[in-house]
Design an enzyme around this catalytic site. Structure first.
Site, PDB file in Angstrom:
ATOM      1  CB  VAL A 115      -0.957   0.005   1.206  1.00 26.99           C
ATOM      2  CG1 VAL A 115      -1.711   1.339   1.316  1.00 26.99           C
ATOM      3  CG2 VAL A 115      -1.976  -1.138   1.098  1.00 26.99           C
ATOM      4  CE  LYS A 117      11.907  -6.081   8.049  1.00 22.82           C
ATOM      5  NZ  LYS A 117      10.964  -5.219   7.482  1.00 22.82           N
ATOM      6  CB  SER A 118      13.154  -0.355   5.513  1.00 27.70           C
ATOM      7  OG  SER A 118      12.556  -1.625   5.490  1.00 27.70           O
ATOM      8  NE  ARG A 178      -9.946   0.762   8.683  1.00 30.73           N
ATOM      9  CZ  ARG A 178      -9.515  -0.334   8.109  1.00 30.73           C
ATOM     10  NH1 ARG A 178     -10.013  -1.528   8.442  1.00 30.73           N
ATOM     11  NH2 ARG A 178      -8.557  -0.291   7.202  1.00 30.73           N
ATOM     12  CB  CYS A 189      -9.607  -2.496   0.761  1.00 36.83           C
ATOM     13  SG  CYS A 189      -9.119  -4.023   1.547  1.00 36.83           S
ATOM     14  CD  GLN A 241     -11.978  -9.258   1.233  1.00 38.49           C
ATOM     15  OE1 GLN A 241     -12.971  -9.442   1.915  1.00 38.49           O
ATOM     16  NE2 GLN A 241     -10.919  -8.623   1.702  1.00 38.49           N
ATOM     17  CG  HIS A 254     -10.703  -6.807  -2.284  1.00 35.65           C
ATOM     18  ND1 HIS A 254      -9.637  -7.661  -2.437  1.00 35.65           N
ATOM     19  CD2 HIS A 254     -10.508  -6.181  -1.090  1.00 35.65           C
ATOM     20  CE1 HIS A 254      -8.829  -7.565  -1.387  1.00 35.65           C
ATOM     21  NE2 HIS A 254      -9.332  -6.662  -0.549  1.00 35.65           N
TER      22      HIS A 254
END
Ligand code: 2RA
Length: 330
Positions: free
Chosen positions: A12, A37-38, A97, A126, A153, A235
């Site tokens: 995403v 780590k990134s 949410r 989604c 999905q 989806h």
């Protein structure tokens, strides 16, 4: 606008960068944020290489907007820390949410609820987004009583590990970590997210509860079955909707035609109907197979397809950011 993308290295996250660039969102400075780590990894944005940074550096940089797609626990911990420095957070996880103090926003439906006070804004699930985008005008005009939805999905909803599992299985390779308890190739799993005590999965409960909150109508009865299928583009959902008011099929087509973000693809004589492979990479919600439910009055069936990484996540989040900017809420 100084923008942070938290969880930039995920599926995403990558789509958020793509959508920001495609929609020419006025990014004056882009902060790519990921786990330690990134840090230091390079990612491309609008032709430029940008280094991934850690959370502390990102918070210290006080971005105006932070779009999160980093999982619920990370969001619960970090969204308030960004909000404390004045950042408006748009979060893709389920963390906020159903929090009664947080707005759950699909811009075409309820962006007008947003105010300067909203510092953490939730992006819906989604599979919920595509359904409410298709149904919100119908609800406005005909008042929904009950929704029965079965989803089909894409593995992209689970993430990179699931895509890798499907591709490895299709290539006959046994390697790699498994995202699912069973093979997904040539199979379907009636199981998305964890099972609850009532026998429903969290994914199904998200669709049930989020739909009511977004529509602002607790009286709508929703029941859902969420299924994972070996598909990449988006989806799909088979939806049966009972309304309070009488209508004709022409009314349904008229209202869908007037619904922002919806494209009707419905010409079965010429085998025209929505499919994930056609929705892939697009931001619209595609609706077809519209037909009366001949077993009960004021009820209609339809088929709803959308790219879950785009309108189902990245595009909806960027549209919220666009609304905030346009209405000087950030
Ligand atoms: C899924 N809707 O498809 C969930 C989360 N993205 O797995």
């Amino acid at each position: 606008m100084k923008v942070a993308v938290v969880g930039a290295t995920g599926l995403v996250g990558g789509e958020i960068l793509k959508v920001l660039a495609e929609r020419d969102f006025p990014v004056s400075e882009l902060l790519l944020v990921a786990s330690e780590k990134s840090v230091g990894k390079q990612m491309e944005f609008k032709g430029k290489q940008i280094k991934v940074i850690g959370v502390e550096d990102a918070i210290a940089a006080t971005p105006q907007i932070a779009i999160f797609s980093a999982g619920g626990s990370t969001s619960l911990e970090l969204a308030p820390r960004f909000a404390e420095v004045g950042t408006v957070v748009v979060d893709n996880s389920s963390a906020w949410r159903m929090d009664p103090t947080k707005k759950l926003v699909v811009p075409e439906i309820n962006a007008k609820e947003l105010t300067k006070e909203d510092k953490i804004i939730a992006n819906p699930n989604c599979s919920t987004i595509q359904m409410v985008v298709a149904l919100n005008k119908l609800h406005e005009e005909l008042k929904m009583k009950r929704v029965v939805v079965s989803t089909y999905q894409s593995v992209t909803g689970t993430g990179k590990k699931a895509v890798d599992q499907l591709m490895n299985e299709r290539a006959g390779k046994e390697e790699g970590e498994k995202a699912y308890p069973y093979t997904i190739d040539l199979n379907v799993l009636p199981h998305i997210d964890v099972f609850q005590d009532n026998g429903y999965t969290k994914e199904e409960m998200k669709m049930i509860l989020e739909t009511k909150k977004i529509m602002g109508d607790d009286s709508i009865r929703v029941t859902a079955t969420a299924v994972r299928i070996p598909v990449m583009g988006g989806h799909s959902e088979a939806v049966n909707v009972e309304f309070e008011k009488d209508f004709t099929l022409d009314d349904i087509y008229r209202i869908l035609g007037e619904t922002e973000g919806v494209v009707v693809v419905d010409d079965v004589k010429n085998l025209q109907y929505p499919m994930p492979k056609d929705a892939h990479g697009k931001d619209e919600v595609f609706v077809g197979r519209v037909r009366l439910d001949e077993t009960q009055p004021r009820t209609v069936n339809m088929w709803i397809v959308a790219d879950n990484l785009r309108k189902g996540a990245a595009t909806n989040a960027v549209q919220i950011a666009e609304y905030l900017m346009k209405n000087e809420l950030v």
